[in-house]
Design an enzyme around this catalytic site. Structure first.
Site, PDB file in Angstrom:
ATOM      1  CB  ILE A   1       3.131  11.615  -0.275  1.00 44.88           C
ATOM      2  CG1 ILE A   1       4.453  12.744  -0.310  1.00 44.88           C
ATOM      3  CG2 ILE A   1       2.973  11.420  -1.256  1.00 44.88           C
ATOM      4  CD1 ILE A   1       4.361  13.613  -1.449  1.00 44.88           C
TER       5      ILE A   1
ATOM      6  CE1 TYR B   1       9.458   8.211   9.330  1.00 42.67           C
ATOM      7  CE2 TYR B   1       9.276  11.214   9.453  1.00 42.67           C
ATOM      8  CZ  TYR B   1       9.342   9.233   8.534  1.00 42.67           C
ATOM      9  OH  TYR B   1       8.982   9.628   7.476  1.00 42.67           O
TER      10      TYR B   1
ATOM     11  NE  ARG C   1      -0.708  -0.472   5.140  1.00 39.53           N
ATOM     12  CZ  ARG C   1      -0.342   0.330   5.875  1.00 39.53           C
ATOM     13  NH1 ARG C   1      -0.414   1.723   5.596  1.00 39.53           N
ATOM     14  NH2 ARG C   1       0.468   0.185   7.129  1.00 39.53           N
TER      15      ARG C   1
HETATM   16  N1  LIG Z   1       3.414   9.274   2.957  1.00 40.92           N
HETATM   17  C1  LIG Z   1       4.255  10.641   2.840  1.00 40.92           C
HETATM   18  O1  LIG Z   1       3.465  11.376   2.918  1.00 40.92           O
HETATM   19  C2  LIG Z   1       5.746  10.680   3.709  1.00 40.92           C
HETATM   20  C3  LIG Z   1       6.154  11.753   3.926  1.00 40.92           C
HETATM   21  C4  LIG Z   1       7.854  11.814   4.283  1.00 40.92           C
HETATM   22  C5  LIG Z   1       8.344   9.761   4.342  1.00 40.92           C
HETATM   23  N2  LIG Z   1       7.762   9.237   3.598  1.00 40.92           N
HETATM   24  C6  LIG Z   1       7.885   7.786   4.087  1.00 40.92           C
HETATM   25  O2  LIG Z   1       7.928   7.036   2.912  1.00 40.92           O
HETATM   26  C7  LIG Z   1       7.735   5.806   3.200  1.00 40.92           C
HETATM   27  C8  LIG Z   1       6.310   4.810   2.502  1.00 40.92           C
HETATM   28  O3  LIG Z   1       5.330   5.539   3.264  1.00 40.92           O
HETATM   29  P1  LIG Z   1       3.437   5.135   3.791  1.00 40.92           P
HETATM   30  O4  LIG Z   1       3.242   6.944   3.658  1.00 40.92           O
HETATM   31  O5  LIG Z   1       3.737   4.425   1.762  1.00 40.92           O
HETATM   32  O6  LIG Z   1       3.626   4.210   4.293  1.00 40.92           O
HETATM   33  P2  LIG Z   1       2.814   3.386   4.931  1.00 40.92           P
HETATM   34  O7  LIG Z   1       1.529   3.491   3.983  1.00 40.92           O
HETATM   35  O8  LIG Z   1       2.855   3.218   6.350  1.00 40.92           O
HETATM   36  O9  LIG Z   1       3.027   2.364   3.929  1.00 40.92           O
HETATM   37  C9  LIG Z   1       3.292   1.572   5.133  1.00 40.92           C
HETATM   38  C10 LIG Z   1       4.244   0.063   4.397  1.00 40.92           C
HETATM   39  O10 LIG Z   1       4.789  -0.657   5.062  1.00 40.92           O
HETATM   40  C11 LIG Z   1       4.836  -1.765   5.243  1.00 40.92           C
HETATM   41  N3  LIG Z   1       5.508  -1.666   6.485  1.00 40.92           N
HETATM   42  C12 LIG Z   1       6.055  -1.649   7.788  1.00 40.92           C
HETATM   43  N4  LIG Z   1       6.244  -1.984   8.927  1.00 40.92           N
HETATM   44  C13 LIG Z   1       6.745  -3.449   8.055  1.00 40.92           C
HETATM   45  C14 LIG Z   1       8.122  -4.338   8.589  1.00 40.92           C
HETATM   46  N5  LIG Z   1       8.034  -4.567   9.690  1.00 40.92           N
HETATM   47  N6  LIG Z   1       8.246  -5.001   7.614  1.00 40.92           N
HETATM   48  C15 LIG Z   1       7.536  -5.088   6.199  1.00 40.92           C
HETATM   49  N7  LIG Z   1       6.718  -4.145   6.169  1.00 40.92           N
HETATM   50  C16 LIG Z   1       6.750  -3.031   7.042  1.00 40.92           C
HETATM   51  C17 LIG Z   1       3.291  -1.633   5.956  1.00 40.92           C
HETATM   52  O11 LIG Z   1       3.487  -3.320   5.606  1.00 40.92           O
HETATM   53  P3  LIG Z   1       1.809  -3.965   5.600  1.00 40.92           P
HETATM   54  O12 LIG Z   1       0.736  -3.236   5.028  1.00 40.92           O
HETATM   55  O13 LIG Z   1       1.471  -5.507   5.213  1.00 40.92           O
HETATM   56  O14 LIG Z   1       1.810  -4.241   7.058  1.00 40.92           O
HETATM   57  C18 LIG Z   1       3.013  -0.823   4.417  1.00 40.92           C
HETATM   58  O15 LIG Z   1       3.252  -1.563   3.041  1.00 40.92           O
HETATM   59  C19 LIG Z   1       8.256   5.385   4.695  1.00 40.92           C
HETATM   60  O16 LIG Z   1       9.673   5.104   4.361  1.00 40.92           O
HETATM   61  C20 LIG Z   1       8.049   7.002   4.961  1.00 40.92           C
HETATM   62  O17 LIG Z   1       8.480   6.919   6.499  1.00 40.92           O
HETATM   63  C21 LIG Z   1       6.415   9.039   3.535  1.00 40.92           C
END
Ligand SMILES: NC(=O)c1ccc[n+]([C@@H]2O[C@H](COP(=O)([O-])OP(=O)(O)OC[C@H]3O[C@@H](n4cnc5c(N)ncnc54)[C@H](OP(=O)(O)O)[C@@H]3O)[C@@H](O)[C@H]2O)c1
Length: 239
Positions: A182, A149, A13
């Site tokens: 995002i 974080y 996701r």
């Molecule tokens: N969205 C933003 O605004 C934003 C901003 C700055 C940085 N980021 C960075 O971008 C990256 C992706 O963000 P996102 O918003 O897409 O995050 P997210 O929606 O929380 O998605 C996290 C993903 O990581 C997986 N995951 C978490 N812990 C895990 C583990 N221990 N082992 C295996 N899989 C694991 C989850 O899998 P399950 O669904 O199977 O649990 C999910 O697919 C992250 O590194 C985040 O810090 C995002």
């Protein structure tokens, strides 16, 4: 030409999923890693039989078997995109040592374990890796609401530069993409906070496909001389 093989973590996701979809469109053979049991069938249907792998990247053994699973299936690995990185919100007074340990494990140590497992294969293919940071780390600003974080992401950023330096002579490029704000179906509440959005110079939040485009470019031949960089996709947020 044989399709190149990429392993994307966090692919069930959010941004990891968007990256997996974009790389599939680009012609990569995508292996999708996920944690929640329920996601396996849908991911296999989307990315192909044997290309969805369940792993908890907090476990070093899982990281090793994840990479091995791709190698068993394909015999090669050309790229790694590590999009896992959980989030913790709160000031330092509300961040326990356990919270900080969790942030480090999820955002930094998982990358160390995964890249360690993938390193021989990436060297063999002169491949590339993209890790996920967060925008605004370079200024070492006080981040009063996300200290645990951003401290973990800062550790990852410093480590990313070291590993990029070390891997360059082996033909491997390691970079980082750093999203700003995002929103997506599962994003943290602060991505919808009007005060945060008001602080973005571009005047709007970013889209997952804009982050995926940056990853696509970093893995492409167009970026063949780019390594050790932290590419913000943030509309100028925290500049
Ligand atoms: N969205 C933003 O605004 C934003 C901003 C700055 C940085 N980021 C960075 O971008 C990256 C992706 O963000 P996102 O918003 O897409 O995050 P997210 O929606 O929380 O998605 C996290 C993903 O990581 C997986 N995951 C978490 N812990 C895990 C583990 N221990 N082992 C295996 N899989 C694991 C989850 O899998 P399950 O669904 O199977 O649990 C999910 O697919 C992250 O590194 C985040 O810090 C995002």
């Amino acid at each position: 030409m044989e399709p190149r093989v990429v392993l994307v973590t966090g692919a069930s996701r959010g941004l990891g999923r968007e990256v997996a979809e974009r790389l599939l469109e680009d012609g990569w053979r995508v292996h999708a890693a996920y944690r929640a049991e329920a996601r396996g069938t849908e991911l296999e249907e989307r990315f192909g039989a044997g290309r969805a792998h369940r792993a908890d990247v907090l476990q070093a053994d899982d990281c090793a078997s994840l990479v091995q699973g791709v190698l068993d299936a394909e015999g090669r690995l050309d790229a790694l995109v590590h999009a896992v990185g959980e989030f913790h919100q709160g000031p330092t007074s509300a961040s326990t040592a356990e919270d900080c340990r969790w942030m480090l494990e999820s955002n930094y140590v998982s990358a160390v374990a995964l890249l360690g497992a993938a390193r021989p294969a990436l060297r063999a293919s002169a491949g590339a890796a993209v890790l996920f940071g967060t925008a605004g780390l370079e200024g070492m600003q006080a981040r009063t609401t996300t200290a645990a974080y951003t401290a973990a992401k800062s550790a990852l950023r410093v480590w990313m530069r070291a590993v990029a330096h070390e891997e360059a002579p082996h033909g491997v490029r390691v970079n980082m993409v750093s999203p700003g704000v995002i929103p997506h179906a599962h994003s943290a509440d602060d991505t919808h906070d009007p005060a945060t959005v008001a602080g973005i110079p571009a005047g709007r939040v970013g889209r997952p496909d804009e982050v995926a485009a940056a990853v696509s470019w970093l893995l492409s031949q167009q970026a063949s001389h780019v390594l050790g960089q932290d590419l913000a996709v943030a509309g100028g947020w925290l500049l």
